[in-house]
Structures are given as structure tokens and as C-alpha cells.
Design an enzyme around this catalytic site. Sequence first.
Site, mmCIF file in Angstrom:
data_model
loop_
_atom_site.group_PDB
_atom_site.id
_atom_site.type_symbol
_atom_site.label_atom_id
_atom_site.label_comp_id
_atom_site.label_asym_id
_atom_site.label_seq_id
_atom_site.Cartn_x
_atom_site.Cartn_y
_atom_site.Cartn_z
ATOM 1 N N HIS A 37 43.389 -11.893 68.150
ATOM 2 C CA HIS A 37 42.883 -11.892 69.531
ATOM 3 C C HIS A 37 43.704 -10.937 70.403
ATOM 4 C CE1 HIS A 37 41.378 -16.219 68.839
ATOM 5 N NE2 HIS A 37 40.306 -15.548 69.210
ATOM 6 N N ASP A 150 34.080 -11.644 62.403
ATOM 7 C CA ASP A 150 32.807 -12.353 62.606
ATOM 8 C C ASP A 150 31.686 -11.309 62.624
ATOM 9 O OD1 ASP A 150 33.889 -15.087 63.053
ATOM 10 O OD2 ASP A 150 34.901 -14.077 64.686
ATOM 11 N N GLN A 153 28.155 -12.356 63.705
ATOM 12 C CA GLN A 153 28.149 -12.583 65.161
ATOM 13 C C GLN A 153 28.083 -11.255 65.907
ATOM 14 O OE1 GLN A 153 30.722 -15.482 67.379
ATOM 15 N NE2 GLN A 153 32.033 -13.720 67.698
HETATM 16 O O1 PAF Z 1 34.067 -15.548 68.418
HETATM 17 C C1 PAF Z 1 34.247 -16.455 69.251
HETATM 18 O O2 PAF Z 1 35.385 -16.857 69.562
HETATM 19 C C2 PAF Z 1 33.034 -17.103 69.901
HETATM 20 O O3 PAF Z 1 31.978 -17.196 69.004
HETATM 21 C C3 PAF Z 1 32.608 -16.424 71.211
HETATM 22 C C4 PAF Z 1 32.190 -14.972 70.969
HETATM 23 C C5 PAF Z 1 33.746 -16.470 72.200
HETATM 24 C C6 PAF Z 1 31.397 -17.156 71.816
HETATM 25 O O4 PAF Z 1 31.690 -18.483 72.120
#
Ligand code: PAF
Length: 279
Positions: A37, A150, A153
Site C-alpha cells: 500500500h 488484484d 479488480q
Molecule cells: O483493493 C481493495 O482494498 C478494495 O477492494 C478497494 C479497491 C479499496 C475497494 O473497497
Amino acid sequence: MRTIEKITRMQSTSNTLRMEGKTISLVPTMGALHSGHLQLIARGVELADVCVVSIFINPLQFAQNEDLNKYPRDIDGDLNKMNSLGVDYVFIPALDEMYPDGFQTHVEVGSLQEHLCGPFRPGHFRGVCTAVLKLFNIVKPHVAVLGEKDYQQLKIIQQMVRDLSLDVDIVAHETLREENGLAASSRNSYLPPADRERAGGLYTALRKIKMEFENGQRNTELLIALGKKVLSDMSIEDIDYMEICDCETLESKKEAKSGDLVALALKIGGARLIDNLRL
Ligand code: PAF
């Protein structure tokens, strides 16, 4: 670094920043920030005049049997970790701020959610898209940074941005790995040290497949069998899927080609881990 909890306050802050001609980046997170992160956040800080990090554990993306209640939470630790990174605002809405009583609108992307994690996590990507679209409407970023770990996503959010003509650039950031290859993830904190070591097996299996591909093997059934053998040799048996798929449509392939995605999801201890690698 200022924290904002209310949607209207975040929106008016972003409106003012935009009127002043400032660009805004958003790094959406569910907190429990790890070094992966922090890289996304550093990228967000680089990419715009003002960087907003959101922290919201989005219940819509967890199914009933999933880990919503035990998902790691450490807001104070998160704020400390971000302190020296140059973040301008941390948006931390409460649950009823994001989803007040009577909330009933959801966003769903079509066939991309039918592959890989989709069948194992019904409703997950619908929950992700609903939260992310709301965050885009609240923070009004010019650019948002998402991790390649991800991958599904990422592709789904890119598709949503295209389909709904959202005026946000999506920047993908490469996966950060621990020394044993384990991809950084908040869920790694569920793993006791021995399992954390064993979980390096995900990346070893992905690399084995890539190596065999580079040696000329194109048959995906054989490639996957070799990857699964690496996992079973490390006593990793609880596999949701391991697939080679097209990196745009996410459709499973019979014959691999350069650029395809190898993706897997499995459980070690109580933790569901995912990872991927491009061929
Ligand atoms: O990847 C994540 O932490 C979550 O899926 C996100 C993109 C913050 C959406 O809640």
C-alpha cells in the site's frame, strides 16, 4: 495530513482544490496498510498535486462466510505509516455514511466478473465497483492508483471507468513481494510464520509456469499441472483455481501466448490468498 469523515466535506474540499487548478489522486484502501500500500500511496503522491487515501472496509464486497469481522483494522497505525509520505487527506467514512439506511443502488460489470475469483466470491466485484464508484464521486480524483496483485479488480474497475465514461485515469502499480516471493497483502497478517514461509509457494508455482512457458511449453493444461505440482510438494492443496487466461477478457486459454495472465487463488490456514504473473 488531514482526516475527513463526512462525504459532503470531502466533496467540497475536492471541489475547491479543482477550482484552484489542483490535480487530485486517490489511493483507495481498506486500511491495515502494508508496504505494498505504501508504494501505491507514494505513487499517488507523485502523480498529482494533492493525494487522498481512503480507508473503508467495504462490507458489500464480503460474502456472509468471509472475513469481514476479522479483517485487520488499525487506523492509528495506518495514519502513522502515512505521516511522512506526503498524503494530504485521509478519507475515512463511517459505514452509515457510505451506506445509509435505504441504500439500494449497485454497480455491476458484466463478463469480466464471471472468471477467476468471480464464481468463488459471488457479489464481490459488484461490492467493489459500488464502493469505488462512490469514492470516485466523493473524492473526484483525476487519477486513481490500484495494485496489480488484484488484477481482476483492476480490469473490472478499468472497464467500469470506460463503460460509465468516468473522468478518472487508472494507474496500475506492480505487486510488491516479500523475500520469499509472497505478494504483500493485508491478509498475510492471518498467517503464522510457518504458513507465511510456505505461502511463498504461490510465487514459486507461478514462476515455474512462466519458466516452462519460456522453455517452449504452450499447453495450458500441462503448464497448470506443473504449477500445481509445485504447490502440492509444499503441501498446499486447498486451491480455488489456477488458470492461464487472456489478460484482457480473463477467459481461460487452452494454448498460452506471451502476455497471458497466470492467476491463482488458494487457502493456507484460514487465509485466502491470490496472486498472478504475466507470461
Ligand atoms: O483493493 C481493495 O482494498 C478494495 O477492494 C478497494 C479497491 C479499496 C475497494 O473497497
